[in-house]
Motif scaffolding. Sequence first.
Motif, PDB file in Angstrom:
ATOM      1  N   SER A  86       8.190 -23.682  54.872  1.00 11.89           N
ATOM      2  CA  SER A  86       9.009 -22.538  55.261  1.00 11.89           C
ATOM      3  C   SER A  86       8.577 -21.334  54.429  1.00 11.89           C
ATOM      4  O   SER A  86       8.927 -21.240  53.246  1.00 11.89           O
ATOM      5  CB  SER A  86      10.490 -22.843  55.020  1.00 11.89           C
ATOM      6  N   PHE A  87       7.810 -20.432  55.029  1.00 10.92           N
ATOM      7  CA  PHE A  87       7.274 -19.277  54.312  1.00 10.92           C
ATOM      8  C   PHE A  87       8.387 -18.253  54.140  1.00 10.92           C
ATOM      9  O   PHE A  87       8.602 -17.379  54.982  1.00 10.92           O
ATOM     10  CB  PHE A  87       6.089 -18.676  55.069  1.00 10.92           C
ATOM     11  N   SER A  88       9.119 -18.387  53.040  1.00 15.53           N
ATOM     12  CA  SER A  88      10.310 -17.570  52.829  1.00 15.53           C
ATOM     13  C   SER A  88      10.705 -17.619  51.354  1.00 15.53           C
ATOM     14  O   SER A  88      10.367 -18.574  50.648  1.00 15.53           O
ATOM     15  CB  SER A  88      11.458 -18.134  53.684  1.00 15.53           C
ATOM     16  N   HIS A  89      11.447 -16.608  50.919  1.00 14.11           N
ATOM     17  CA  HIS A  89      12.029 -16.653  49.577  1.00 14.11           C
ATOM     18  C   HIS A  89      13.232 -17.581  49.540  1.00 14.11           C
ATOM     19  O   HIS A  89      13.755 -17.872  48.469  1.00 14.11           O
ATOM     20  CB  HIS A  89      12.413 -15.245  49.117  1.00 14.11           C
ATOM     21  N   THR A  90      13.665 -18.038  50.684  1.00 14.49           N
ATOM     22  CA  THR A  90      14.695 -19.076  50.767  1.00 14.49           C
ATOM     23  C   THR A  90      13.974 -20.411  50.857  1.00 14.49           C
ATOM     24  O   THR A  90      13.078 -20.592  51.687  1.00 14.49           O
ATOM     25  CB  THR A  90      15.593 -18.872  52.005  1.00 14.49           C
ATOM     26  N   ARG A  91      14.355 -21.336  50.023  1.00 14.69           N
ATOM     27  CA  ARG A  91      13.712 -22.646  49.973  1.00 14.69           C
ATOM     28  C   ARG A  91      14.054 -23.469  51.222  1.00 14.69           C
ATOM     29  O   ARG A  91      15.049 -23.195  51.891  1.00 14.69           O
ATOM     30  CB  ARG A  91      14.151 -23.374  48.702  1.00 14.69           C
ATOM     31  N   PRO A  92      13.265 -24.466  51.542  1.00 14.24           N
ATOM     32  CA  PRO A  92      13.553 -25.298  52.713  1.00 14.24           C
ATOM     33  C   PRO A  92      14.955 -25.927  52.695  1.00 14.24           C
ATOM     34  O   PRO A  92      15.522 -26.184  53.750  1.00 14.24           O
ATOM     35  CB  PRO A  92      12.473 -26.384  52.663  1.00 14.24           C
ATOM     36  N   ASN A  93      15.529 -26.106  51.502  1.00 12.28           N
ATOM     37  CA  ASN A  93      16.888 -26.669  51.410  1.00 12.28           C
ATOM     38  C   ASN A  93      17.974 -25.610  51.583  1.00 12.28           C
ATOM     39  O   ASN A  93      19.158 -25.910  51.472  1.00 12.28           O
ATOM     40  CB  ASN A  93      17.082 -27.425  50.093  1.00 12.28           C
ATOM     41  N   GLY A  94      17.580 -24.349  51.856  1.00 13.91           N
ATOM     42  CA  GLY A  94      18.531 -23.270  52.090  1.00 13.91           C
ATOM     43  C   GLY A  94      18.940 -22.504  50.845  1.00 13.91           C
ATOM     44  O   GLY A  94      19.667 -21.514  50.939  1.00 13.91           O
ATOM     45  N   CYS A  95      18.486 -22.927  49.680  1.00 16.21           N
ATOM     46  CA  CYS A  95      18.833 -22.255  48.412  1.00 16.21           C
ATOM     47  C   CYS A  95      17.837 -21.131  48.125  1.00 16.21           C
ATOM     48  O   CYS A  95      16.739 -21.096  48.667  1.00 16.21           O
ATOM     49  CB  CYS A  95      18.814 -23.254  47.267  1.00 16.21           C
ATOM     50  N   GLY A  96      18.244 -20.235  47.233  1.00 16.17           N
ATOM     51  CA  GLY A  96      17.365 -19.150  46.811  1.00 16.17           C
ATOM     52  C   GLY A  96      16.180 -19.672  46.021  1.00 16.17           C
ATOM     53  O   GLY A  96      16.224 -20.754  45.426  1.00 16.17           O
ATOM     54  N   CYS A  97      15.100 -18.903  46.013  1.00 15.89           N
ATOM     55  CA  CYS A  97      13.856 -19.343  45.373  1.00 15.89           C
ATOM     56  C   CYS A  97      14.007 -19.629  43.880  1.00 15.89           C
ATOM     57  O   CYS A  97      13.325 -20.493  43.336  1.00 15.89           O
ATOM     58  CB  CYS A  97      12.752 -18.322  45.613  1.00 15.89           C
ATOM     59  N   GLU A  98      14.930 -18.945  43.207  1.00 21.05           N
ATOM     60  CA  GLU A  98      15.098 -19.138  41.763  1.00 21.05           C
ATOM     61  C   GLU A  98      15.661 -20.509  41.413  1.00 21.05           C
ATOM     62  O   GLU A  98      15.543 -20.967  40.277  1.00 21.05           O
ATOM     63  CB  GLU A  98      15.977 -18.032  41.172  1.00 21.05           C
ATOM     64  N   THR A  99      16.237 -21.197  42.399  1.00 26.50           N
ATOM     65  CA  THR A  99      16.842 -22.506  42.102  1.00 26.50           C
ATOM     66  C   THR A  99      15.803 -23.574  41.802  1.00 26.50           C
ATOM     67  O   THR A  99      16.149 -24.645  41.311  1.00 26.50           O
ATOM     68  CB  THR A  99      17.754 -22.979  43.255  1.00 26.50           C
ATOM     69  N   VAL A 100      14.523 -23.290  42.065  1.00 25.53           N
ATOM     70  CA  VAL A 100      13.489 -24.244  41.676  1.00 25.53           C
ATOM     71  C   VAL A 100      13.518 -24.461  40.160  1.00 25.53           C
ATOM     72  O   VAL A 100      13.177 -25.535  39.667  1.00 25.53           O
ATOM     73  CB  VAL A 100      12.085 -23.793  42.161  1.00 25.53           C
ATOM     74  N   TYR A 101      13.969 -23.461  39.431  1.00 24.08           N
ATOM     75  CA  TYR A 101      14.078 -23.574  37.973  1.00 24.08           C
ATOM     76  C   TYR A 101      15.378 -24.267  37.579  1.00 24.08           C
ATOM     77  O   TYR A 101      15.369 -25.205  36.784  1.00 24.08           O
ATOM     78  CB  TYR A 101      14.000 -22.181  37.321  1.00 24.08           C
ATOM     79  N   THR A 102      16.483 -23.801  38.126  1.00 19.73           N
ATOM     80  CA  THR A 102      17.781 -24.335  37.690  1.00 19.73           C
ATOM     81  C   THR A 102      17.953 -25.799  38.062  1.00 19.73           C
ATOM     82  O   THR A 102      18.618 -26.535  37.338  1.00 19.73           O
ATOM     83  CB  THR A 102      18.945 -23.497  38.268  1.00 19.73           C
ATOM     84  N   GLU A 103      17.341 -26.243  39.158  1.00 20.06           N
ATOM     85  CA  GLU A 103      17.477 -27.662  39.505  1.00 20.06           C
ATOM     86  C   GLU A 103      16.715 -28.561  38.530  1.00 20.06           C
ATOM     87  O   GLU A 103      16.929 -29.757  38.494  1.00 20.06           O
ATOM     88  CB  GLU A 103      17.055 -27.933  40.939  1.00 20.06           C
ATOM     89  N   HIS A 104      15.847 -27.972  37.729  1.00 16.76           N
ATOM     90  CA  HIS A 104      15.144 -28.702  36.669  1.00 16.76           C
ATOM     91  C   HIS A 104      15.710 -28.340  35.290  1.00 16.76           C
ATOM     92  O   HIS A 104      15.062 -28.534  34.277  1.00 16.76           O
ATOM     93  CB  HIS A 104      13.646 -28.412  36.714  1.00 16.76           C
ATOM     94  N   ASN A 105      16.913 -27.784  35.292  1.00 21.90           N
ATOM     95  CA  ASN A 105      17.624 -27.430  34.054  1.00 21.90           C
ATOM     96  C   ASN A 105      16.886 -26.406  33.209  1.00 21.90           C
ATOM     97  O   ASN A 105      16.971 -26.420  31.980  1.00 21.90           O
ATOM     98  CB  ASN A 105      17.942 -28.679  33.225  1.00 21.90           C
ATOM     99  N   VAL A 106      16.168 -25.503  33.866  1.00 26.02           N
ATOM    100  CA  VAL A 106      15.500 -24.408  33.161  1.00 26.02           C
ATOM    101  C   VAL A 106      16.280 -23.141  33.477  1.00 26.02           C
ATOM    102  O   VAL A 106      16.420 -22.750  34.640  1.00 26.02           O
ATOM    103  CB  VAL A 106      14.030 -24.263  33.598  1.00 26.02           C
ATOM    104  N   LEU A 107      16.794 -22.521  32.450  1.00 16.55           N
ATOM    105  CA  LEU A 107      17.576 -21.298  32.607  1.00 16.55           C
ATOM    106  C   LEU A 107      16.639 -20.097  32.575  1.00 16.55           C
ATOM    107  O   LEU A 107      15.898 -19.907  31.610  1.00 16.55           O
ATOM    108  CB  LEU A 107      18.620 -21.190  31.488  1.00 16.55           C
ATOM    109  N   LEU A 108      16.645 -19.323  33.637  1.00 18.82           N
ATOM    110  CA  LEU A 108      15.870 -18.084  33.660  1.00 18.82           C
ATOM    111  C   LEU A 108      16.663 -17.006  32.949  1.00 18.82           C
ATOM    112  O   LEU A 108      17.847 -16.826  33.213  1.00 18.82           O
ATOM    113  CB  LEU A 108      15.599 -17.654  35.097  1.00 18.82           C
ATOM    114  N   SER A 109      16.023 -16.311  32.053  1.00 15.73           N
ATOM    115  CA  SER A 109      16.688 -15.184  31.397  1.00 15.73           C
ATOM    116  C   SER A 109      15.740 -13.998  31.447  1.00 15.73           C
ATOM    117  O   SER A 109      14.536 -14.147  31.596  1.00 15.73           O
ATOM    118  CB  SER A 109      17.052 -15.535  29.951  1.00 15.73           C
TER     119      SER A 109
END
Length: 176
Positions: A86-109
């Motif tokens: 899915s060529f989009s800033h929305t991930r195939p699971n419907g979440c925002g692209c930044e959640t690739v980090y949070t789902e691995h317990n990495v906090l973006l700051s």
Amino acid sequence: MVADNSNKATYTLPDGSKVTIDKNQNIRDYLLHLYTQYIKHENDNIEKEILRLINIEREKVGLEALEWNEDGYFFTEIRAEECCESFSHTRPNGCGCETVYTEHNVLLSGYWGENLGRVTDGNEMTDTQLAEMLVNAWMNSPAHKANLLEEHFTSISIAYVHLGGYHIVVQNFFGE
């Protein structure tokens, strides 16, 4: 986690393996290190050429060069593979692209951004030609150009995937 009276703690990872670290060490930092130490850059030439060309553009306007962010590469590579589906800033699971980090317990700051690029019919191009085409397209798009020339960004991860006739690139930008 299993702790004892020493300065060590043992964690059981999702795959069932166990790891022992100093109690003073942050487990998230340790896991991030584990995630990123086995990355294989299969398309290093295109990724590094894109970085070189971006830094030329940044230099033209008096900005500091972006550094390569190896820690972010693991996640950027996940996003590139997702963009094949899915060529989009929305991930195939419907979440925002930044959640690739949070789902691995990495906090973006700080500052963070993402650019996507896709080229069809680029199979006859050299790595340099493909990189030039992508960077030119981003520089001609106000939103993408804004990320490339954002003064707060200090590092970048770039992941490239070639799938059939498609060449897909994801850039993740990081800054303080």
